[in-house]
Write a protein that holds these residues in place. Structure first.
Motif, PDB file in Angstrom:
ATOM      1  N   GLY A 125       5.550  16.033  45.216  1.00  0.00           N
ATOM      2  CA  GLY A 125       4.573  17.069  44.936  1.00  0.00           C
ATOM      3  C   GLY A 125       4.480  17.488  43.489  1.00  0.00           C
ATOM      4  N   GLY A 126       5.341  16.943  42.648  1.00  0.00           N
ATOM      5  CA  GLY A 126       5.257  17.284  41.242  1.00  0.00           C
ATOM      6  C   GLY A 126       4.037  16.674  40.582  1.00  0.00           C
ATOM      7  N   GLY A 127       3.812  17.076  39.344  1.00  0.00           N
ATOM      8  CA  GLY A 127       2.684  16.534  38.605  1.00  0.00           C
ATOM      9  C   GLY A 127       2.367  17.365  37.394  1.00  0.00           C
ATOM     10  N   LEU A 128       1.202  17.084  36.828  1.00  0.00           N
ATOM     11  CA  LEU A 128       0.708  17.801  35.658  1.00  0.00           C
ATOM     12  C   LEU A 128      -0.299  18.851  36.118  1.00  0.00           C
ATOM     13  N   VAL A 129      -0.100  20.073  35.664  1.00  0.00           N
ATOM     14  CA  VAL A 129      -0.992  21.164  36.049  1.00  0.00           C
ATOM     15  C   VAL A 129      -1.221  22.060  34.851  1.00  0.00           C
ATOM     16  N   GLN A 130      -2.381  22.665  34.778  1.00  0.00           N
ATOM     17  CA  GLN A 130      -2.681  23.583  33.682  1.00  0.00           C
ATOM     18  C   GLN A 130      -2.008  24.932  33.906  1.00  0.00           C
ATOM     19  N   PRO A 131      -1.749  25.647  32.846  1.00  0.00           N
ATOM     20  CA  PRO A 131      -1.199  27.009  32.997  1.00  0.00           C
ATOM     21  C   PRO A 131      -2.087  27.840  33.919  1.00  0.00           C
ATOM     22  N   GLY A 132      -1.423  28.584  34.796  1.00  0.00           N
ATOM     23  CA  GLY A 132      -2.153  29.366  35.789  1.00  0.00           C
ATOM     24  C   GLY A 132      -2.410  28.633  37.079  1.00  0.00           C
ATOM     25  N   GLY A 133      -2.145  27.348  37.095  1.00  0.00           N
ATOM     26  CA  GLY A 133      -2.387  26.545  38.287  1.00  0.00           C
ATOM     27  C   GLY A 133      -1.260  26.632  39.295  1.00  0.00           C
ATOM     28  N   SER A 134      -1.407  25.846  40.356  1.00  0.00           N
ATOM     29  CA  SER A 134      -0.450  25.866  41.459  1.00  0.00           C
ATOM     30  C   SER A 134      -0.032  24.458  41.854  1.00  0.00           C
ATOM     31  N   LEU A 135       1.170  24.371  42.370  1.00  0.00           N
ATOM     32  CA  LEU A 135       1.690  23.144  42.962  1.00  0.00           C
ATOM     33  C   LEU A 135       2.562  23.519  44.136  1.00  0.00           C
ATOM     34  N   THR A 136       2.644  22.612  45.102  1.00  0.00           N
ATOM     35  CA  THR A 136       3.584  22.783  46.200  1.00  0.00           C
ATOM     36  C   THR A 136       4.531  21.600  46.224  1.00  0.00           C
ATOM     37  N   LEU A 137       5.790  21.877  46.057  1.00  0.00           N
ATOM     38  CA  LEU A 137       6.813  20.835  46.119  1.00  0.00           C
ATOM     39  C   LEU A 137       7.350  20.730  47.547  1.00  0.00           C
ATOM     40  N   SER A 138       7.670  19.513  47.940  1.00  0.00           N
ATOM     41  CA  SER A 138       8.249  19.272  49.260  1.00  0.00           C
ATOM     42  C   SER A 138       9.625  18.649  49.106  1.00  0.00           C
ATOM     43  N   CYS A 139      10.495  19.003  50.025  1.00  0.00           N
ATOM     44  CA  CYS A 139      11.845  18.438  50.084  1.00  0.00           C
ATOM     45  C   CYS A 139      12.043  17.946  51.517  1.00  0.00           C
ATOM     46  N   ALA A 140      11.978  16.650  51.684  1.00  0.00           N
ATOM     47  CA  ALA A 140      12.097  16.054  53.014  1.00  0.00           C
ATOM     48  C   ALA A 140      13.479  15.433  53.188  1.00  0.00           C
ATOM     49  N   ALA A 141      14.018  15.574  54.380  1.00  0.00           N
ATOM     50  CA  ALA A 141      15.354  15.054  54.651  1.00  0.00           C
ATOM     51  C   ALA A 141      15.298  13.864  55.594  1.00  0.00           C
ATOM     52  N   SER A 142      16.196  12.939  55.365  1.00  0.00           N
ATOM     53  CA  SER A 142      16.393  11.849  56.324  1.00  0.00           C
ATOM     54  C   SER A 142      17.882  11.688  56.582  1.00  0.00           C
ATOM     55  N   GLY A 143      18.216  11.377  57.820  1.00  0.00           N
ATOM     56  CA  GLY A 143      19.619  11.216  58.170  1.00  0.00           C
ATOM     57  C   GLY A 143      20.302  12.498  58.599  1.00  0.00           C
ATOM     58  N   PHE A 144      19.636  13.634  58.463  1.00  0.00           N
ATOM     59  CA  PHE A 144      20.202  14.890  58.925  1.00  0.00           C
ATOM     60  C   PHE A 144      19.094  15.915  59.117  1.00  0.00           C
ATOM     61  N   THR A 145      19.433  16.995  59.806  1.00  0.00           N
ATOM     62  CA  THR A 145      18.447  18.032  60.120  1.00  0.00           C
ATOM     63  C   THR A 145      18.601  19.189  59.155  1.00  0.00           C
ATOM     64  N   LEU A 146      17.557  19.473  58.407  1.00  0.00           N
ATOM     65  CA  LEU A 146      17.610  20.527  57.393  1.00  0.00           C
ATOM     66  C   LEU A 146      17.854  21.910  57.970  1.00  0.00           C
ATOM     67  N   ASP A 147      17.536  22.108  59.246  1.00  0.00           N
ATOM     68  CA  ASP A 147      17.705  23.420  59.869  1.00  0.00           C
ATOM     69  C   ASP A 147      19.143  23.916  59.775  1.00  0.00           C
ATOM     70  N   TYR A 148      20.090  23.012  59.663  1.00  0.00           N
ATOM     71  CA  TYR A 148      21.496  23.391  59.658  1.00  0.00           C
ATOM     72  C   TYR A 148      22.051  23.582  58.251  1.00  0.00           C
ATOM     73  N   TYR A 149      21.167  23.573  57.263  1.00  0.00           N
ATOM     74  CA  TYR A 149      21.611  23.658  55.881  1.00  0.00           C
ATOM     75  C   TYR A 149      20.849  24.738  55.130  1.00  0.00           C
ATOM     76  N   GLY A 150      21.565  25.457  54.274  1.00  0.00           N
ATOM     77  CA  GLY A 150      20.875  26.251  53.286  1.00  0.00           C
ATOM     78  C   GLY A 150      20.275  25.300  52.254  1.00  0.00           C
ATOM     79  N   ILE A 151      19.096  25.597  51.782  1.00  0.00           N
ATOM     80  CA  ILE A 151      18.405  24.713  50.852  1.00  0.00           C
ATOM     81  C   ILE A 151      18.089  25.469  49.578  1.00  0.00           C
ATOM     82  N   GLY A 152      18.360  24.817  48.467  1.00  0.00           N
ATOM     83  CA  GLY A 152      18.035  25.400  47.174  1.00  0.00           C
ATOM     84  C   GLY A 152      17.097  24.513  46.386  1.00  0.00           C
ATOM     85  N   TRP A 153      16.310  25.151  45.552  1.00  0.00           N
ATOM     86  CA  TRP A 153      15.518  24.447  44.544  1.00  0.00           C
ATOM     87  C   TRP A 153      16.131  24.778  43.189  1.00  0.00           C
ATOM     88  N   ILE A 154      16.380  23.764  42.419  1.00  0.00           N
ATOM     89  CA  ILE A 154      17.009  23.880  41.106  1.00  0.00           C
ATOM     90  C   ILE A 154      16.166  23.082  40.124  1.00  0.00           C
TER      91      ILE A 154
END
Length: 131
Positions: free
Chosen positions: A8-37
């Motif tokens: 979901g990353g990319g180039l955007v102008q100031p004031g714009g919006s983006l939505t980043l996604s974090c998809a998991a494979s091999g495990f279920t994200l529901d059982y984990y705290g998730i951080g964006w860094i």
């Protein structure tokens, strides 16, 4: 094999919006705290946001409060970071990370103890905010 993949990353102008996604494979994200860094060139890693296992607790860095929103879609095994009113200083590589051991009602959004809290990391997605 446990894997986190950001997109979901990319180039955007100031004031714009983006939505980043974090998809998991091999495990279920529901059982984990998730951080964006994020990490900008020449700078230390910075905690941006986190969501607890129970989803009852979310936290944000002061620099993004009111502009970014973290959420989880259990059906898609994905965590999102909605970023609005983007600024040039938001330019960085954004990583998601999973915390397997912290309390279900807490998550860590700081910067100093990232390796202590987070057990699994994705490869990152680049966000560039520029006119």
């Amino acid at each position: 094999q446990l894997q986190l993949v950001e997109s979901g990353g990319g180039l955007v102008q100031p004031g714009g919006s983006l939505t980043l996604s974090c998809a998991a494979s091999g495990f279920t994200l529901d059982y984990y705290g998730i951080g964006w860094i994020r990490q900008a060139p020449g700078k230390e890693r910075e905690g941006v946001s986190c969501i607890s296992v129970s989803d009852g607790f979310t936290d944000y860095a002061d620099s993004v409060k009111g502009r970014f929103t973290i959420s989880r879609d259990s059906a898609k095994n994905t965590v999102y970071l909605q970023m609005n009113s983007l600024k040039p200083e938001d330019t960085a590589t954004y990583y998601c990370a999973a915390d397997a051991t912290t309390s279900a009602s807490y998550c860590y959004s700081g910067s100093r103890y990232l390796n202590t809290y987070y057990d699994y990391w994705g490869q990152g997605t680049q966000v560039t905010v520029s006119s």
